[in-house]
Motif scaffolding. Structure first.
Motif, PDB file in Angstrom:
ATOM      1  N   PHE A  35       0.993  -1.592  -0.128  1.00  5.10           N
ATOM      2  CA  PHE A  35       0.107   0.158  -0.031  1.00  5.10           C
ATOM      3  C   PHE A  35       0.541   1.318  -0.082  1.00  5.10           C
ATOM      4  CE2 PHE A  35      -3.044  -3.046   2.089  1.00  5.10           C
ATOM      5  CZ  PHE A  35      -4.243  -3.021   0.709  1.00  5.10           C
ATOM      6  N   GLY A  36       2.046   1.091   0.330  1.00 10.42           N
ATOM      7  CA  GLY A  36       3.185   2.246   0.443  1.00 10.42           C
ATOM      8  C   GLY A  36       2.576   3.146   1.325  1.00 10.42           C
ATOM      9  N   ASN A  37       2.354   2.661   2.584  1.00  4.68           N
ATOM     10  CA  ASN A  37       2.107   3.561   3.889  1.00  4.68           C
ATOM     11  C   ASN A  37       2.675   2.509   4.502  1.00  4.68           C
ATOM     12  OD1 ASN A  37      -0.360   2.512   4.601  1.00  4.68           O
ATOM     13  ND2 ASN A  37      -1.126   3.162   2.404  1.00  4.68           N
ATOM     14  N   ASN A  38       2.375   2.977   6.036  1.00  5.04           N
ATOM     15  CA  ASN A  38       2.551   2.625   7.200  1.00  5.04           C
ATOM     16  C   ASN A  38       0.605   2.084   8.178  1.00  5.04           C
ATOM     17  OD1 ASN A  38       4.989   1.669   7.385  1.00  5.04           O
ATOM     18  ND2 ASN A  38       5.382   3.682   7.634  1.00  5.04           N
ATOM     19  N   ASN A  39      -0.598   2.204   7.517  1.00  6.22           N
ATOM     20  CA  ASN A  39      -1.679   2.803   8.093  1.00  6.22           C
ATOM     21  C   ASN A  39      -1.999   1.090   8.506  1.00  6.22           C
ATOM     22  OD1 ASN A  39      -1.659   4.952   7.632  1.00  6.22           O
ATOM     23  ND2 ASN A  39      -2.809   4.428   5.341  1.00  6.22           N
ATOM     24  N   PRO A  40      -2.955   0.945   9.662  1.00  7.52           N
ATOM     25  CA  PRO A  40      -3.305  -0.195  10.312  1.00  7.52           C
ATOM     26  C   PRO A  40      -3.927  -0.921   9.013  1.00  7.52           C
ATOM     27  CG  PRO A  40      -4.935   1.371  10.875  1.00  7.52           C
ATOM     28  CD  PRO A  40      -3.728   1.874   9.958  1.00  7.52           C
ATOM     29  N   ILE A  41      -4.204  -2.340   9.280  1.00 13.23           N
ATOM     30  CA  ILE A  41      -4.445  -3.501   8.337  1.00 13.23           C
ATOM     31  C   ILE A  41      -6.166  -4.432   8.700  1.00 13.23           C
ATOM     32  CG2 ILE A  41      -4.029  -5.364   6.930  1.00 13.23           C
ATOM     33  CD1 ILE A  41      -0.577  -4.389   6.216  1.00 13.23           C
ATOM     34  N   PHE A  42      -7.096  -4.373   7.977  1.00 11.64           N
ATOM     35  CA  PHE A  42      -8.122  -4.799   8.802  1.00 11.64           C
ATOM     36  C   PHE A  42      -8.211  -5.823   6.984  1.00 11.64           C
ATOM     37  CE2 PHE A  42     -10.701  -1.317  11.398  1.00 11.64           C
ATOM     38  CZ  PHE A  42      -9.424  -0.919  12.015  1.00 11.64           C
ATOM     39  N   ILE A  43      -8.144  -7.030   7.629  1.00 13.98           N
ATOM     40  CA  ILE A  43      -8.627  -7.819   6.434  1.00 13.98           C
ATOM     41  C   ILE A  43     -10.572  -8.464   6.593  1.00 13.98           C
ATOM     42  CG2 ILE A  43      -6.487  -9.001   6.672  1.00 13.98           C
ATOM     43  CD1 ILE A  43      -7.029 -11.242   7.808  1.00 13.98           C
ATOM     44  N   HIS A 111      -7.051  -6.045  12.888  1.00 13.10           N
ATOM     45  CA  HIS A 111      -8.972  -6.188  12.930  1.00 13.10           C
ATOM     46  C   HIS A 111      -8.869  -7.392  11.856  1.00 13.10           C
ATOM     47  CE1 HIS A 111     -12.323  -4.388  14.255  1.00 13.10           C
ATOM     48  NE2 HIS A 111     -13.028  -4.914  13.523  1.00 13.10           N
ATOM     49  N   ILE A 112      -9.835  -8.173  12.358  1.00 15.35           N
ATOM     50  CA  ILE A 112     -10.626  -8.909  11.929  1.00 15.35           C
ATOM     51  C   ILE A 112     -11.623  -9.117  11.155  1.00 15.35           C
ATOM     52  CG2 ILE A 112     -10.649 -11.529  11.098  1.00 15.35           C
ATOM     53  CD1 ILE A 112      -8.000 -12.416  12.232  1.00 15.35           C
TER      54      ILE A 112
END
Length: 216
Positions: A35-43, A111-112
């Motif tokens: 994604f080219g950033n350090n934002n949180p990942i939600f799946i 987050h899932i």
């Protein structure tokens, strides 16, 4: 229910720019390298045709979303939505949830979401349910401290099983409701395709959120 095969879907997975190829190579660096950033990942695990995660990605550009679906014939519908919207914070994986720790590092996921998962009603198939202790153990390996599992279903036996599974696995239940759309938790709820369908039929929607304290 037997899935209808969509001609060319599997081949499209191998070339579509919104599908992450060979995800193991990005383990531990997904946010930056994908994604080219350090934002949180939600799946979302088992995202179906993608209405839910696509809506969330549009609402929350500050969060990176990855939709995971193991059936190409289903995933292709989500890709079609994304090709229209071209949301920069949404990618997809054609992958089985059983191998999540192979593609995400410890603490990499914030987050899932589990929405209207296959209930696997036969007792001998209980381990295959995405809210079983087995799968909660897998989620625990990739969730950050304070990371949440959020689950919705219209299946009461599966919901009861999930509540017990959360308890037995040592997770903390943050909330639960047996009629989401008529509860205090209804505000801001984003519906899936199945949720809209079942709710229109008058079926109550069950929801829970749980967290595992890794320091407990």
């Amino acid at each position: 229910m037997r899935l209808r095969n969509v001609r060319g879907a599997r081949e499209e997975m191998l070339v579509n720019p919104y599908v992450i190829q060979e995800p193991q190579q990005y383990k531990g660096h997904v946010a930056v390298q994908i994604f080219g950033n350090n934002n949180p990942i939600f799946i979302e695990v088992g995202m179906g045709k993608g209405q839910f995660i696509t809506s969330l990605a549009a609402l929350h550009p500050e969060i990176n979303y990855i939709g995971i679906e193991k059936y190409s014939s289903v995933l292709i519908r989500a890709i079609e939505k994304q090709e229209e919207l071209q949301l920069p914070n949404l990618k997809f994986l054609r992958f089985d949830a059983e191998y999540l720790p192979d593609i995400f590092a410890p603490g990499e996921i914030a987050h899932i979401y589990l929405n209207f998962s296959d209930p696997w009603p036969k007792d001998r198939h209980a381990k295959r349910r995405l809210t079983s202790s087995r799968f909660l153990g897998l989620y625990d390996q990739i969730l950050a401290d304070g990371g949440i599992v959020e689950f919705k279903t219209d299946n009461q036996p599966l919901f009861d099983f999930s509540l017990e599974s959360v308890k037995e696995s040592g997770w903390t239940l943050l909330m639960q409701t047996r009629d989401l759309h008529h509860s205090e938790f209804a505000e801001g709820n984003v519906m899936t395709e199945y949720e809209a369908k079942f709710s229109a039929m008058g079926n109550p929607i069950y929801k829970l959120e749980a967290v595992h304290d890794k320091n407990a």
